[in-house]
Design an enzyme around this catalytic site. Structure first.
Site, mmCIF file in Angstrom:
data_model
loop_
_atom_site.group_PDB
_atom_site.id
_atom_site.type_symbol
_atom_site.label_atom_id
_atom_site.label_comp_id
_atom_site.label_asym_id
_atom_site.label_seq_id
_atom_site.Cartn_x
_atom_site.Cartn_y
_atom_site.Cartn_z
ATOM 1 N N ASN A 141 0.842 -1.403 0.017
ATOM 2 C CA ASN A 141 -0.056 -0.162 -0.122
ATOM 3 C C ASN A 141 0.613 1.124 0.168
ATOM 4 O OD1 ASN A 141 -2.651 1.447 0.462
ATOM 5 N ND2 ASN A 141 -1.430 1.996 2.045
ATOM 6 N N GLU A 142 0.580 2.222 -0.975
ATOM 7 C CA GLU A 142 1.047 3.560 -0.917
ATOM 8 C C GLU A 142 2.530 3.821 -0.622
ATOM 9 O OE1 GLU A 142 -1.230 6.079 1.277
ATOM 10 O OE2 GLU A 142 -3.209 5.659 -0.046
ATOM 11 N N VAL A 143 3.326 3.460 -1.819
ATOM 12 C CA VAL A 143 4.861 3.626 -1.558
ATOM 13 C C VAL A 143 4.926 5.183 -1.553
ATOM 14 C CG1 VAL A 143 6.947 3.861 -3.000
ATOM 15 C CG2 VAL A 143 5.800 1.685 -3.011
ATOM 16 N N HIS A 201 -4.725 5.215 -6.260
ATOM 17 C CA HIS A 201 -5.528 5.820 -5.195
ATOM 18 C C HIS A 201 -6.106 7.411 -5.597
ATOM 19 C CE1 HIS A 201 -4.214 3.127 -1.995
ATOM 20 N NE2 HIS A 201 -4.736 2.279 -2.671
#
Length: 317
Positions: A141-143, A201
């Site tokens: 999730n979300e580097v 996202h």
């Protein structure tokens, strides 16, 4: 661009196995089978379940059998209710998207942490790869930082290679930096194979969707912005997604938005307007998506504040 069959309209179960207290009572009760039934009744085709590595991994990297039982239950309840499932590694040893609330660091420079990451996904593949095409994996999730992207591309490639030796057909989602932002998808490598898709996202404009947020210094928590002063047309999202769409079209891949939503400070009426605008673009381009979040976490779609507009929101997911 490919359509993402089975993962078109989803809802996140955030706050259950991630961003939580990890106490047994919470893990046992925050989400139950009835919640899966409710989401299915919303005509969703899947759920996204964020989980943290420490649910299934001890500090020494050995696995926690009791923790896997929660993922087992997520798979069981999803399939029982006709839902597909994305298992999203929200935090791994050495990395979390949450700068402010977590102390994890060093992942992108540590072969030890990276090997734990590979071993975790190999174990996930052994346990859940057999459920393809109903179960999919989201690697991380979300580097966050742009400086991580080259290393992340290499890590993702190695991880997928290892997964493929165990689960050759399972769908795998890969997002880019700046917390999976749409405009950084273009910096991801070509998909490893036909069952790897691009992930993004979208909480844009952040000052609208996160107004009042207390956990980030990117927002003045006192500022309030009505919908009409932030997004006025679909062209905003067309432009925002344009490079991600182009990247997916270049490689005939699918595009997926794993999180999008409005904080509970936003009025129910403005929430509906934002969902209507962004979803018209998702649908136009066949972008699969999962709204954040089913309950609580400051974004709860099932929370009482949205009782008067929930039927409208369900149509717009």
């Amino acid at each position: 661009m490919k359509n993402l069959n089975g993962f078109n309209k989803g809802v996140n179960l955030g706050g259950w196995l991630s961003q939580c207290s990890y106490e047994k009572e919470h893990l046992d009760t925050f989400v139950n089978e009835n919640d899966f039934k409710i989401i299915a009744s919303w005509s969703a085709d899947h759920v996204r379940v964020p989980f943290d590595y420490n649910i299934i991994e001890n500090n020494d990297g050995t696995f926690i059998e009791e923790g896997f039982k929660y993922l087992d239950k997520a798979v069981e309840n999803s399939m029982k209710n006709g839902l597909n499932l994305i298992l999203d590694l929200h935090k791994t040893a050495g990395f979390s998207f949450d700068y402010y609330g977590e102390s994890e660091n060093g992942f992108f420079d540590s072969k030890v942490y990276q090997e734990r990451f590979y071993r975790l996904w190999e174990e996930m593949a052994r346990r859940y790869g057999k459920f393809a095409p109903n179960v999919a994996f989201e690697l991380l999730n979300e580097v966050t930082d742009a400086e991580f992207i080259d290393k992340w591309n290499m890590i993702a490639k190695e991880c997928i290679s290892r997964i493929r030796k165990i689960a050759p057909d399972i769908l795998i989602l890969v997002g880019s930096y700046h917390n999976n932002s749409a405009d950084t998808v273009q910096f991801l490598d070509a998909p490893f194979d036909n069952n790897v898709i691009y992930n993004m996202h979208c909480y844009e404009p952040l000052k609208f969707t996160h107004q009042g947020a207390y956990w980030t210094n990117a927002i003045d928590p006192k500022e309030r912005i009505p919908f009409e002063n932030s997004v006025t047309s679909t062209e905003y999202f067309e432009d925002l997604f344009s490079t991600a769409i182009a990247k997916a079209e270049q490689f005939n891949s699918a595009l997926y938005c794993g999180e999008y939503g409005c904080i509970d400070v936003v009025s129910p009426e403005d929430t509906v307007k934002w969902f209507k605008t962004i979803n018209s673009v998702f649908r136009k381009h066949g972008i699969g998506r999962a709204a954040w979040n089913y309950k609580a976490m400051d974004f709860g779609l099932s929370d009482a504040r949205l009782d008067g507009v929930r039927s409208q929101l369900i149509e717009l997911l």
